[in-house]
Design an enzyme around this catalytic site. Sequence first.
Site, PDB file in Angstrom:
ATOM      1  CG  ASN A  91      -3.518  44.906  34.073  1.00 51.66           C
ATOM      2  OD1 ASN A  91      -3.495  43.733  34.425  1.00 51.66           O
ATOM      3  ND2 ASN A  91      -4.054  45.859  34.808  1.00 51.66           N
ATOM      4  CG  ASP A  93      -0.380  52.340  43.711  1.00 50.47           C
ATOM      5  OD1 ASP A  93      -1.595  52.400  43.503  1.00 50.47           O
ATOM      6  OD2 ASP A  93       0.497  52.329  42.819  1.00 50.47           O
ATOM      7  CD  GLU A 101      -3.023  50.429  40.454  1.00 51.17           C
ATOM      8  OE1 GLU A 101      -2.472  51.400  39.938  1.00 51.17           O
ATOM      9  OE2 GLU A 101      -4.146  50.013  40.072  1.00 51.17           O
ATOM     10  CG  HIS A 139      -6.945  42.963  32.053  1.00 50.75           C
ATOM     11  ND1 HIS A 139      -6.840  44.070  32.869  1.00 50.75           N
ATOM     12  CD2 HIS A 139      -7.121  43.452  30.798  1.00 50.75           C
ATOM     13  CE1 HIS A 139      -6.946  45.181  32.169  1.00 50.75           C
ATOM     14  NE2 HIS A 139      -7.115  44.825  30.894  1.00 50.75           N
ATOM     15  NE  ARG A 165      -1.054  43.306  65.248  1.00 50.96           N
ATOM     16  CZ  ARG A 165      -1.299  44.318  66.061  1.00 50.96           C
ATOM     17  NH1 ARG A 165      -0.966  44.245  67.337  1.00 50.96           N
ATOM     18  NH2 ARG A 165      -1.895  45.410  65.607  1.00 50.96           N
ATOM     19  CG  ASP A 202      -7.501  39.752  37.418  1.00 48.88           C
ATOM     20  OD1 ASP A 202      -7.401  40.979  37.614  1.00 48.88           O
ATOM     21  OD2 ASP A 202      -8.390  39.235  36.707  1.00 48.88           O
TER      22      ASP A 202
END
Length: 616
Positions: free
Chosen positions: A488, A480, A523, A493, A512, A497
């Site tokens: 934001n 998280d 998030e 935003h 891998r 992003d």
Amino acid sequence: MRKNIILQFVVMVLILAIAITALSLYNLRHIGIKSAIHNAQAISEVVKSGLTSHMLNNNMHQVDTFIESVSNMNNVKNIWLVRGEPVDKQFGRVDKTKLPKDALDKSVLLTGKMAHKIEETFTTTSVRVTIPYNAVAVKNIDCLKCHDVDPGETLGAVSLELDISALKQIGIESIYIITLVVLFAIFIIIFLSKRILQPYIELFDKFSININNAVQGKFKRINIPTSGISKDMLNLTEEYNKLMVNFKDTSIDIEKKLHGFIGYQAGKEGNDPLNESKEIIDNLSNLYQFKKEIELDDSRDEIYQRLSQVFSNKFNLKAFNFIEIEMLKNKMTTVIQKGDFFCCSKTMKETPDLCRSARTKNDVVSMDFHNTCPYFEKKDLFYYCTNISISKNINLIINFVFEKKNELEKLKSQITFIKSYINEAAPSLEVKLLMKALQESAFTDGLTGLYNRKFLEEHTKKLIPHAKREELNIGVLMLDMDHFKAVNDEYGHDIGDKVLKELATILDETVRESDLVIRYGGEEFIVLLVGVKNENDALHVANKISKKVRENEIDVYAGAKLKKTVSIGLSMFPQDSSSFNSVIKNADIALYEAKSTGRDKVVRFKEEQVSSVDLF
């Protein structure tokens, strides 16, 4: 043709003449032998009667004279008497002149039955017959009065040698006559064939020539003879001419339409249009079956494999490559490589946009006096490249490679049919691309390009049974972004992003290829470390991710930089739970522990964390 018919008639007459001659000779021989045996029996009866008469009249001293007179009969070569053993015993003396001369005499004396044998050369034939003289008691002749023997016992025998060469001479003369008849018949056949059969033979020759021409694609009428043949033959010739005209018009019309249907150029003049049409129809039939099969295939790989099998099995191609080029991404993917001749792989991998066939949208073929494609590296080989657009962005390049020029020329003659298979495959390939894109859009996150939560739910249905079967460990990292809402709120935003995209890139580059990175929501991200050895390795990966995120600088605006951190919770499958959903929940609990204890850290799930979350 005329010579063949005459020869056949001559052979037939000769065979018939030989058969008649052989049959005649056999019959003459058989009849002659039977006649000789019959005459011998008649003569023997005369001799028996004479002997009986001489005996009754006590004139036995004149028997030799009597036998000599009988031997002078026509066709009688020799005659002699043979005395049996019972007579010698009765009269007490042996007459050496009347002893058996050969085995035939002895056999007749022993068995009491008539016997004969035939002796012949090419020109002579004689029949040797020995007839027994058995004791009988009848009205006129009663042998038992003079001889002390049992009834039916053999007293002696009469042996005769008869000449029947005259019959053979008659047979030889018949051969001469039959030969003359045959020669005359042959002469008549030759004469009649010229007068009667010649018009028919000439017409047959015309039929034969025209049929051979029709096989080669040359349809011509036959000039109808004005005389010498029957009305039926005239009608047959007229019907044949009508058939040729109709067949020519129909076959050419079919050929043109088939050529137009598949875009195939007509063959050389004089080729048989019927065979060409048959070949085209066979290919269309195979093409239809191919189309039906690829419509049932599940993926692009199956279609490519099927197309590869057609090239190998039907067209006997030994070396070819299928290359997909994504023009916007300037990316090349080799999907099929048959043989060891991918002679432009270096250029295609580094700069696929330089591919001449993809760039020009045309076929690229080896030339004798100049290099058509500068990126084909082998100068001693020949190539043919064709381009098929399977979507707006993806081109399929099929590269055929040959060691000999005649193999390239053969491909050129077949390229229309080969392209027919490629063109039939193109729509199905495009459908599979669209289906894949649709599937990816359903299972991928539109912002980061990572897999989404729905993909996780579907994929784990197969992954977990596989992991249990293979006894694999799976490390589940729940991530998280720390204080993401503040990004934001402060930067907007768009920057938010961008921060998520940067995090997705770091995750994708750190784990891998066998691991899975999933945007779980907002998030939050999940990383599945599939087949990780133990929790220490999983913690190592988690700390590596945390460090890279911490060190990463994100451009926001006007040269300003932004750094962020992540909190990570780790749970292990199946160590923490045999239920994968429980493992994800455990990782979420560990993540909560990391965030509630200061953030920017990795926390391993423990059982006591569950009660603290509940109390909170």
